[in-house]
Design a protein around this motif. Structure first.
Motif, PDB file in Angstrom:
ATOM      1  N   GLY A 243     -12.567 -35.726 -51.222  1.00 41.68           N
ATOM      2  CA  GLY A 243     -13.422 -36.769 -51.147  1.00 41.68           C
ATOM      3  C   GLY A 243     -13.112 -38.189 -50.331  1.00 41.68           C
ATOM      4  N   VAL A 244     -13.910 -38.431 -49.510  1.00 44.16           N
ATOM      5  CA  VAL A 244     -13.558 -39.425 -48.661  1.00 44.16           C
ATOM      6  C   VAL A 244     -13.468 -40.683 -49.358  1.00 44.16           C
ATOM      7  CG1 VAL A 244     -14.541 -40.884 -46.567  1.00 44.16           C
ATOM      8  CG2 VAL A 244     -14.720 -38.280 -46.548  1.00 44.16           C
ATOM      9  N   GLU A 245     -14.331 -41.030 -50.150  1.00 44.83           N
ATOM     10  CA  GLU A 245     -14.241 -42.052 -50.986  1.00 44.83           C
ATOM     11  C   GLU A 245     -12.914 -42.455 -51.740  1.00 44.83           C
ATOM     12  OE1 GLU A 245     -17.600 -43.423 -53.231  1.00 44.83           O
ATOM     13  OE2 GLU A 245     -18.735 -42.885 -51.517  1.00 44.83           O
ATOM     14  N   ARG A 246     -12.445 -41.359 -52.338  1.00 46.10           N
ATOM     15  CA  ARG A 246     -11.319 -41.223 -52.992  1.00 46.10           C
ATOM     16  C   ARG A 246     -10.030 -41.245 -52.072  1.00 46.10           C
ATOM     17  NH1 ARG A 246     -11.037 -36.138 -55.930  1.00 46.10           N
ATOM     18  NH2 ARG A 246     -12.876 -35.749 -54.591  1.00 46.10           N
ATOM     19  N   LEU A 247      -9.988 -40.842 -50.921  1.00 43.09           N
ATOM     20  CA  LEU A 247      -9.004 -40.705 -50.033  1.00 43.09           C
ATOM     21  C   LEU A 247      -9.077 -42.296 -49.512  1.00 43.09           C
ATOM     22  CD1 LEU A 247      -9.315 -37.509 -47.457  1.00 43.09           C
ATOM     23  CD2 LEU A 247      -7.454 -38.527 -48.979  1.00 43.09           C
ATOM     24  N   MET A 248      -9.887 -42.824 -49.275  1.00 41.81           N
ATOM     25  CA  MET A 248      -9.759 -44.329 -48.503  1.00 41.81           C
ATOM     26  C   MET A 248      -9.412 -45.267 -49.553  1.00 41.81           C
ATOM     27  SD  MET A 248     -10.574 -44.106 -45.476  1.00 41.81           S
ATOM     28  CE  MET A 248     -11.145 -45.828 -44.964  1.00 41.81           C
ATOM     29  N   SER A 249      -9.595 -44.866 -50.816  1.00 46.04           N
ATOM     30  CA  SER A 249      -9.122 -46.023 -51.906  1.00 46.04           C
ATOM     31  C   SER A 249      -7.838 -45.940 -52.138  1.00 46.04           C
ATOM     32  CB  SER A 249      -9.999 -45.650 -53.151  1.00 46.04           C
ATOM     33  OG  SER A 249      -9.750 -44.591 -53.742  1.00 46.04           O
ATOM     34  N   ARG A 250      -6.870 -44.932 -51.815  1.00 45.32           N
ATOM     35  CA  ARG A 250      -5.347 -44.843 -51.947  1.00 45.32           C
ATOM     36  C   ARG A 250      -4.593 -45.831 -51.603  1.00 45.32           C
ATOM     37  NH1 ARG A 250      -3.181 -38.795 -52.839  1.00 45.32           N
ATOM     38  NH2 ARG A 250      -1.827 -39.990 -53.985  1.00 45.32           N
ATOM     39  N   MET A 251      -3.709 -46.287 -52.208  1.00 43.22           N
ATOM     40  CA  MET A 251      -2.763 -47.238 -51.683  1.00 43.22           C
ATOM     41  C   MET A 251      -1.146 -46.820 -51.750  1.00 43.22           C
ATOM     42  SD  MET A 251      -4.187 -50.840 -53.072  1.00 43.22           S
ATOM     43  CE  MET A 251      -2.939 -51.701 -52.485  1.00 43.22           C
TER      44      MET A 251
END
Length: 465
Positions: A243-251
């Motif tokens: 999922g792109v949104e989950r990927l982009m929210s990782r830190m």
């Protein structure tokens, strides 16, 4: 060497730089004859005692030549010694290895003055071309200028050494991800999904995606679907839904991805099941910063590894490292400024970034090592960051990777547009070799960080200069 064969049979005259690039190159010409001019042996002799990276390659080449020629008489040496068989086919014709004394030939053969080594080697090839009219005499060299000189001196066939080359054009190099047309789920007719813990796995028909490889990332045009290939066979592909949104929210260590390419890199870097992560891309795309942020996250926050070892290839390091004052770490500091710069960026919000950097370097046990001192070591339970790896040959990379013991994660980063080595091009760099060779290894992932995020100025320079 007096055989009268058809033009299909070739005589390859090897230049010194071919043997420095690939010490066993003379075994790669199958049924054809290989000629080593005496000048090449002399150049290898001079190089083998220098304190340079290539001195080891020169010694390996000399030993390999000795293995083939050790028991030959002088008469056999002049006639040519059979090369070892490289395949098990009994019908395969075996080529010969010959050492030719190019000092005996007059410089008038090619018209080039005879006081330069390159000219002597060209002279040798031109002499053989005139003597053996029924054979195709080919000079093999990685030196572009020498190839031009040889053609100007009347040599018909001049080639680069590309036997070890896996791709013809750098644009064919895998980026580590695929963009699929349209909305992915609109095209899926049948799909088995299962949830394991917090992860969702999908099994889809193989014909939906062409030419996949293990740990390749898949993105669709809709911008919401993202997955990683876990396994595949002739009928099915098993995907890990990201999922792109989950990927982009990782830190990692306070760093958030600025684009989807960085988010895929972050996912691979933080996955303990992936032991080798290869990051390619232009200057300023975030390779070093991401590698370091994930290393600190895994060592300090998660305690999965004991230390971080940072190493890189420095073309002149073998000579100049000895003259710099201090310990190995202090000597390496000028070359590893990119790492210390990145550490300061990660802590720029702190009250005293320099103190934070020094504290973190001690807490994460960050060690700076020269590639020259990596040989013979066995690295356990560490993260190894190999920066600027585009300057390494495949054999140098192999030396480092085979040092990695249990519980070690290796991060190789490099920009194929910035190669400093005289002997490497983008297609023959060890980094290119690594990307292609490890495509089907389940413990590795590669991501091309497409796009400069350093600054507007850096981005414009990357595209227009």
């Amino acid at each position: 060497m007096g055989k009268n064969l058809t033009i299909d049979h070739k005589m390859y005259v090897l230049d010194t730089n071919v043997l420095l690039h690939e010490p066993l190159a003379f075994l790669s010409f199958q049924e054809h004859d290989v000629i080593i001019p005496m000048t090449v042996l002399e150049e290898l002799d001079h190089i083998k005692d220098r304190k340079k990276d290539v001195s080891r390659d020169a010694r390996v080449a000399i030993r390999a030549l000795d293995d083939v020629l050790r028991d030959a008489t002088p008469e056999q040496m002049l006639e040519g010694v059979n090369l070892p068989m490289v395949s098990n086919e009994e019908s395969q014709q075996v080529g010969k290895l010959t050492i030719v004394n190019d000092h005996l030939y007059e410089e008038t053969v090619s018209g080039l003055p005879g006081n330069e080594n390159d000219h002597r080697i060209i002279n040798c090839a031109v002499y053989l071309q005139k003597k053996y009219l029924q054979e195709k005499v080919v000079l093999v060299t990685k030196d572009i200028n020498m190839r031009l000189k040889a053609k100007g001196a009347g040599l018909e066939y001049v080639e680069d050494y590309r036997t070890d080359q896996l791709i013809d054009d750098i644009s064919l190099l895998s980026s580590g991800y695929k963009r699929l047309d349209g909305d992915f789920w609109q095209q899926v007719k049948e799909c088995d999904s299962e949830q394991v813990g917090r992860e969702i796995h999908h099994t889809i028909p193989r014909d939906l995606v062409q030419d996949v490889f293990i740990n390749e990332y898949l993105l669709d045009e809709g911008g919401h679907f993202a997955a990683r290939v876990e396994s595949f066979d002739d009928q099915h592909i098993k995907l890990l839904d990201l999922g792109v949104e989950r990927l982009m929210s990782r830190m990692a260590w306070g760093i958030k991805p600025k684009n989807v390419y960085q988010s895929m890199a972050l996912q691979a870097l933080l996955d303990p099941n992936i032991e080798l992560v290869i990051l390619t891309g232009p200057a300023g795309c975030g390779k070093t910063l991401l590698a370091l942020a994930c290393a600190l996250e895994l060592v300090i926050e998660q305690g999965m590894y004991d230390k971080v070892i940072v190493t890189r290839n420095t073309p002149e390091i073998a000579e100049s490292i000895g003259y710099l004052p201090g310990t190995e770490e202090e000597k390496m500091a000028p070359w590893l400024a990119a790492i210390t710069d990145s550490l300061e960026v990660l802590h720029k919000g702190d009250e005293n970034p320099i103190s934070s950097r020094n504290y973190i370097m001690e807490k994460a046990n960050i060690q700076f090592k020269s590639i020259n001192f990596m040989r013979g070591r066995s690295i356990q339970n560490a993260i190894v960051i190999l920066d600027e790896s585009q300057n390494l040959t495949a054999s140098q990379l192999k030396t480092i990777i085979t040092r990695c013991g249990e519980g070690t994660k290796l991060i190789c980063s490099g920009n194929l547009a910035q190669i400093d080595s005289n002997y490497l091009t983008a297609v023959t760099s060890g980094l290119t070799y690594l990307v292609e060779r490890f495509k089907n290894f389940e413990g590795s992932a590669t991501v091309n960080l497409n796009g400069v995020v350093r600054s507007r100025l850096a981005s414009f320079a990357e595209e227009n200069l």
